[in-house]
Design a protein around this motif. Structure first.
Motif, PDB file in Angstrom:
ATOM      1  N   TYR A 136     -14.009 -21.321 -18.528  1.00 56.77           N
ATOM      2  CA  TYR A 136     -13.967 -22.757 -18.256  1.00 56.77           C
ATOM      3  C   TYR A 136     -14.267 -23.490 -19.552  1.00 56.77           C
ATOM      4  O   TYR A 136     -15.082 -23.031 -20.356  1.00 56.77           O
ATOM      5  CB  TYR A 136     -14.984 -23.123 -17.171  1.00 56.77           C
ATOM      6  CG  TYR A 136     -14.944 -24.588 -16.831  1.00 56.77           C
ATOM      7  CD1 TYR A 136     -13.822 -25.130 -16.217  1.00 56.77           C
ATOM      8  CD2 TYR A 136     -16.001 -25.427 -17.167  1.00 56.77           C
ATOM      9  CE1 TYR A 136     -13.758 -26.494 -15.944  1.00 56.77           C
ATOM     10  CE2 TYR A 136     -15.939 -26.786 -16.882  1.00 56.77           C
ATOM     11  CZ  TYR A 136     -14.816 -27.314 -16.272  1.00 56.77           C
ATOM     12  OH  TYR A 136     -14.740 -28.659 -16.003  1.00 56.77           O
ATOM     13  N   ALA A 162     -19.187 -13.034 -11.619  1.00 55.85           N
ATOM     14  CA  ALA A 162     -20.127 -14.096 -11.999  1.00 55.85           C
ATOM     15  C   ALA A 162     -21.457 -13.620 -11.446  1.00 55.85           C
ATOM     16  O   ALA A 162     -21.629 -13.530 -10.227  1.00 55.85           O
ATOM     17  CB  ALA A 162     -19.715 -15.426 -11.393  1.00 55.85           C
ATOM     18  N   ALA A 163     -22.362 -13.237 -12.322  1.00 55.47           N
ATOM     19  CA  ALA A 163     -23.584 -12.575 -11.867  1.00 55.47           C
ATOM     20  C   ALA A 163     -24.797 -13.092 -12.617  1.00 55.47           C
ATOM     21  O   ALA A 163     -24.695 -13.494 -13.775  1.00 55.47           O
ATOM     22  CB  ALA A 163     -23.451 -11.068 -12.092  1.00 55.47           C
ATOM     23  N   GLY A 202     -11.981 -14.440  -7.729  1.00 57.59           N
ATOM     24  CA  GLY A 202     -11.617 -13.024  -7.592  1.00 57.59           C
ATOM     25  C   GLY A 202     -10.902 -12.765  -6.273  1.00 57.59           C
ATOM     26  O   GLY A 202      -9.848 -12.115  -6.226  1.00 57.59           O
ATOM     27  N   ALA A 257     -20.785  -3.482  -9.941  1.00 62.67           N
ATOM     28  CA  ALA A 257     -19.647  -3.266 -10.848  1.00 62.67           C
ATOM     29  C   ALA A 257     -20.091  -2.992 -12.286  1.00 62.67           C
ATOM     30  O   ALA A 257     -19.322  -2.454 -13.079  1.00 62.67           O
ATOM     31  CB  ALA A 257     -18.733  -4.487 -10.828  1.00 62.67           C
ATOM     32  N   ILE A 308     -16.740  -5.030  -5.011  1.00 61.44           N
ATOM     33  CA  ILE A 308     -17.587  -6.135  -4.556  1.00 61.44           C
ATOM     34  C   ILE A 308     -19.059  -5.698  -4.557  1.00 61.44           C
ATOM     35  O   ILE A 308     -19.348  -4.504  -4.675  1.00 61.44           O
ATOM     36  CB  ILE A 308     -17.190  -6.607  -3.136  1.00 61.44           C
ATOM     37  CG1 ILE A 308     -17.511  -5.516  -2.083  1.00 61.44           C
ATOM     38  CG2 ILE A 308     -15.710  -6.974  -3.067  1.00 61.44           C
ATOM     39  CD1 ILE A 308     -17.450  -5.998  -0.639  1.00 61.44           C
ATOM     40  N   PHE A 309     -19.958  -6.651  -4.421  1.00 62.72           N
ATOM     41  CA  PHE A 309     -21.387  -6.322  -4.355  1.00 62.72           C
ATOM     42  C   PHE A 309     -21.955  -7.146  -3.213  1.00 62.72           C
ATOM     43  O   PHE A 309     -22.462  -8.239  -3.437  1.00 62.72           O
ATOM     44  CB  PHE A 309     -22.030  -6.681  -5.698  1.00 62.72           C
ATOM     45  CG  PHE A 309     -23.319  -5.955  -5.978  1.00 62.72           C
ATOM     46  CD1 PHE A 309     -23.690  -4.827  -5.281  1.00 62.72           C
ATOM     47  CD2 PHE A 309     -24.173  -6.401  -6.988  1.00 62.72           C
ATOM     48  CE1 PHE A 309     -24.868  -4.151  -5.559  1.00 62.72           C
ATOM     49  CE2 PHE A 309     -25.357  -5.742  -7.278  1.00 62.72           C
ATOM     50  CZ  PHE A 309     -25.707  -4.612  -6.559  1.00 62.72           C
ATOM     51  N   SER A 337     -21.108 -19.636  -7.731  1.00 58.00           N
ATOM     52  CA  SER A 337     -21.593 -19.660  -9.113  1.00 58.00           C
ATOM     53  C   SER A 337     -21.640 -21.064  -9.701  1.00 58.00           C
ATOM     54  O   SER A 337     -22.625 -21.435 -10.332  1.00 58.00           O
ATOM     55  CB  SER A 337     -20.698 -18.807 -10.002  1.00 58.00           C
ATOM     56  OG  SER A 337     -20.538 -17.574  -9.421  1.00 58.00           O
ATOM     57  N   TYR A 384     -22.323 -26.650 -20.471  1.00 57.79           N
ATOM     58  CA  TYR A 384     -21.445 -25.495 -20.264  1.00 57.79           C
ATOM     59  C   TYR A 384     -20.863 -24.959 -21.584  1.00 57.79           C
ATOM     60  O   TYR A 384     -21.328 -23.967 -22.117  1.00 57.79           O
ATOM     61  CB  TYR A 384     -20.313 -25.851 -19.269  1.00 57.79           C
ATOM     62  CG  TYR A 384     -19.663 -24.606 -18.711  1.00 57.79           C
ATOM     63  CD1 TYR A 384     -20.001 -24.136 -17.446  1.00 57.79           C
ATOM     64  CD2 TYR A 384     -18.744 -23.867 -19.459  1.00 57.79           C
ATOM     65  CE1 TYR A 384     -19.443 -22.966 -16.956  1.00 57.79           C
ATOM     66  CE2 TYR A 384     -18.188 -22.699 -18.971  1.00 57.79           C
ATOM     67  CZ  TYR A 384     -18.530 -22.257 -17.721  1.00 57.79           C
ATOM     68  OH  TYR A 384     -17.979 -21.097 -17.249  1.00 57.79           O
ATOM     69  N   SER A 406     -13.426 -10.723 -12.562  1.00 54.31           N
ATOM     70  CA  SER A 406     -13.874 -12.034 -12.088  1.00 54.31           C
ATOM     71  C   SER A 406     -15.334 -12.005 -11.621  1.00 54.31           C
ATOM     72  O   SER A 406     -15.683 -12.570 -10.594  1.00 54.31           O
ATOM     73  CB  SER A 406     -12.960 -12.521 -10.951  1.00 54.31           C
ATOM     74  OG  SER A 406     -13.266 -13.849 -10.603  1.00 54.31           O
TER      75      SER A 406
HETATM   76  P1  NAD Z   1     -18.071 -16.547  -7.335  1.00 57.09           P
HETATM   77  O1  NAD Z   1     -19.545 -16.593  -7.282  1.00 57.09           O
HETATM   78  O2  NAD Z   1     -17.303 -17.224  -6.273  1.00 57.09           O
HETATM   79  O3  NAD Z   1     -17.554 -15.034  -7.394  1.00 57.09           O
HETATM   80  C1  NAD Z   1     -18.168 -14.052  -8.180  1.00 57.09           C
HETATM   81  C2  NAD Z   1     -17.842 -12.699  -7.602  1.00 57.09           C
HETATM   82  O4  NAD Z   1     -18.498 -11.691  -8.382  1.00 57.09           O
HETATM   83  C3  NAD Z   1     -18.360 -12.531  -6.162  1.00 57.09           C
HETATM   84  O5  NAD Z   1     -17.382 -11.880  -5.396  1.00 57.09           O
HETATM   85  C4  NAD Z   1     -19.591 -11.668  -6.361  1.00 57.09           C
HETATM   86  O6  NAD Z   1     -19.924 -10.900  -5.210  1.00 57.09           O
HETATM   87  C5  NAD Z   1     -19.111 -10.768  -7.491  1.00 57.09           C
HETATM   88  N1  NAD Z   1     -20.193 -10.064  -8.166  1.00 57.09           N
HETATM   89  C6  NAD Z   1     -21.290 -10.582  -8.757  1.00 57.09           C
HETATM   90  N2  NAD Z   1     -22.048  -9.602  -9.286  1.00 57.09           N
HETATM   91  C7  NAD Z   1     -21.404  -8.442  -9.024  1.00 57.09           C
HETATM   92  C8  NAD Z   1     -21.667  -7.082  -9.334  1.00 57.09           C
HETATM   93  N3  NAD Z   1     -22.748  -6.723 -10.015  1.00 57.09           N
HETATM   94  N4  NAD Z   1     -20.790  -6.152  -8.901  1.00 57.09           N
HETATM   95  C9  NAD Z   1     -19.681  -6.487  -8.173  1.00 57.09           C
HETATM   96  N5  NAD Z   1     -19.381  -7.767  -7.879  1.00 57.09           N
HETATM   97  C10 NAD Z   1     -20.233  -8.725  -8.297  1.00 57.09           C
HETATM   98  O7  NAD Z   1     -17.687 -17.096  -8.766  1.00 57.09           O
HETATM   99  P2  NAD Z   1     -16.344 -17.731  -9.378  1.00 57.09           P
HETATM  100  O8  NAD Z   1     -16.634 -19.162  -9.626  1.00 57.09           O
HETATM  101  O9  NAD Z   1     -15.155 -17.323  -8.627  1.00 57.09           O
HETATM  102  O10 NAD Z   1     -16.374 -17.032 -10.813  1.00 57.09           O
HETATM  103  C11 NAD Z   1     -15.475 -16.010 -11.199  1.00 57.09           C
HETATM  104  C12 NAD Z   1     -15.106 -16.232 -12.648  1.00 57.09           C
HETATM  105  O11 NAD Z   1     -14.392 -17.475 -12.754  1.00 57.09           O
HETATM  106  C13 NAD Z   1     -16.314 -16.345 -13.583  1.00 57.09           C
HETATM  107  O12 NAD Z   1     -16.003 -15.737 -14.804  1.00 57.09           O
HETATM  108  C14 NAD Z   1     -16.436 -17.845 -13.765  1.00 57.09           C
HETATM  109  O13 NAD Z   1     -17.093 -18.198 -14.967  1.00 57.09           O
HETATM  110  C15 NAD Z   1     -14.977 -18.240 -13.794  1.00 57.09           C
HETATM  111  N6  NAD Z   1     -14.681 -19.671 -13.568  1.00 57.09           N
HETATM  112  C16 NAD Z   1     -15.221 -20.353 -12.533  1.00 57.09           C
HETATM  113  C17 NAD Z   1     -14.947 -21.699 -12.380  1.00 57.09           C
HETATM  114  C18 NAD Z   1     -15.544 -22.518 -11.258  1.00 57.09           C
HETATM  115  O14 NAD Z   1     -15.523 -23.732 -11.326  1.00 57.09           O
HETATM  116  N7  NAD Z   1     -16.025 -21.912 -10.212  1.00 57.09           N
HETATM  117  C19 NAD Z   1     -14.084 -22.355 -13.282  1.00 57.09           C
HETATM  118  C20 NAD Z   1     -13.517 -21.626 -14.304  1.00 57.09           C
HETATM  119  C21 NAD Z   1     -13.828 -20.276 -14.452  1.00 57.09           C
END
Ligand code: NAD
Length: 384
Positions: free
Chosen positions: A223, A139-140, A53, A111, A72-73, A273, A233, A137
């Protein structure tokens, strides 16, 4: 105070403001070094403080000069307790954006809540009129829905218990994990948290309130990964939620005139995450080794820049036969996956450092919280 990492398992409870700022500065520098694009111009990023994000926000702001509103949270620092990395990342992003004359405002709160949605829409209408892109974006671990019911997501297999190798990144050791099979209720709860229901709620409210531009584009991230990680996964609870997310993209495109919703399938990377998913960290440590050796390694910012640039998210997205934007194209190359499988079979506690990039993994993990960043003096007193 002098801030040290406090790592427990896959969580770090402290964060370093200077290290976080340096991470954000580097991501901005990367995007600044690339050619510019002219759209989108007004972007809402939900889940904007970390990982994909944050990188999406930086790519939109610095590739396209887009005004961004982030949701953000996170928690600010107080007394002798540091803020969260997401809070420091966001403070840094706003500081740089302001200095560069780019509009950036952030709302801090849940959010998933209706209040946060309304507050965000009010700000969009007041400052930007409408947004032409929405990045979802989140992930919670849990979500309280509109009806006030709280759902908790689980990372479990479906059907039968699953056992495989994994790593403890903090201790840099190989271990074996057994993941139980999820119950039907746990599967349903995970879909509630990580599926597309809340994404659609956002689009619905934005559209109803006239805060979404005609022909707006929205994207959420998913993913797939190789067979090796499927029980954990793709075929597990998270995969079920991602299937729901994919179907939601189709629903949004069908139901909201002019709005196009996409799923970008991103590369496996070290984020807060992904580090919580058993088995995946070992896969990532091996993947990094192979991709770095072949000069194909990317981090969140390279991926998100490619999403806007090569994959043309805003103008004419490049998709596969299923309509998915494949940013995992390099990860899934046959030569990469053949090598990864070979190492997966060979890896032991003794050769872990030699055949995987466990050091790179650990470095990236610490760096998520602003630690181990080159050029930062960690013996300096800093203001939390
Ligand atoms: P991350 O943990 O780095 O980021 C998640 C974000 O969501 C953070 O900024 C967090 O503060 C915010 N968040 C969580 N709960 C919240 C809420 N209630 N309100 C507001 N903000 C909130 O995770 P990421 O890996 O960047 O994941 C983002 C997306 O990308 C997800 O859908 C994940 O499945 C997907 N993804 C991740 C990967 C990987 O390898 N990391 C690969 C492919 C897809």
């Amino acid at each position: 105070m002098i801030i040290k990492p406090k790592i427990r398992g896959f969580i770090c409870t402290s964060a370093h403001p200077v290290g976080c700022e340096e991470n954000v500065r580097r991501q901005i520098e990367y995007v600044k070094s690339k050619p510019k694009m002219d759209a989108p111009k007004k972007v809402l990023v939900i889940g904007a403080s970390m990982g994909y994000g944050l990188a999406s926000r930086i790519a939109a702001a610095y590739s396209c000069g887009a005004s961004t509103i982030g949701v953000i949270f996170d928690r600010a620092g107080k007394d002798n307790k540091t803020g969260t990395a997401g809070w420091y990342n966001t403070a840094a992003f706003e500081k740089f954006a302001r200095a560069d004359g780019i509009y950036a405002k952030t709302l801090n709160g849940d959010a998933f809540s209706q209040e946060m949605k309304r507050e965000t829409i009010e700000l969009i209408k007041k400052d930007l009129g409408k947004v032409d892109m929405v990045i979802y974006s989140l992930a919670a671990p849990k979500r309280t829905d509109k009806e006030g019911v709280t759902h908790s997501s689980v990372i479990k297999a479906i059907g039968e218990t699953y056992t495989n190798k994994s790593i403890d990144p903090a201790k840099k050791t190989l271990n074996e994990v057994t993941v139980p099979a999820a119950s039907d209720d746990e599967i349903a709860a995970t879909v509630k948290v990580m599926g597309g229901e809340d994404w659609k709620d956002w689009i619905e409210l934005l559209s109803k309130e006239g805060a979404l531009a005609e022909n707006a584009v929205t994207a959420a991230y998913s993913y797939i990964g190789p067979k090796l990680t499927h029980p954990m996964y793709f075929n597990g609870t998270i995969g079920r939620a991602k299937e729901h997310l994919f179907n939601t993209a189709k629903e949004i495109t069908a139901e909201y005139d002019g709005v196009k919703a996409y799923i970008a399938v991103n590369k496996a990377l070290v984020t807060q995450s992904s580090s919580a998913i058993p088995v995946v960290p070992l896969y990532i440590a091996i993947l990094f080794k192979v991709m770095k050796e072949k000069g194909l390694h990317e981090d969140c910012i390279e991926q998100m820049h490619r999403l806007f640039d090569e994959k043309k998210l805003y103008s004419a997205p490049v998709t596969d036969e299923n309509g998915l934007i494949r940013l995992d194209d390099w990860e899934m190359r046959e030569d990469i996956q053949t090598e990864v499988s070979k190492i997966w079979e060979q890896v032991t506690s003794e050769n872990l450092s030699a055949v995987t990039d466990i050091d790179g993994y650990s470095h990236d993990f610490e760096s998520l919280f602003g630690f181990g960043v080159n050029g930062v003096d960690y013996e300096q007193d800093v203001e939390v």
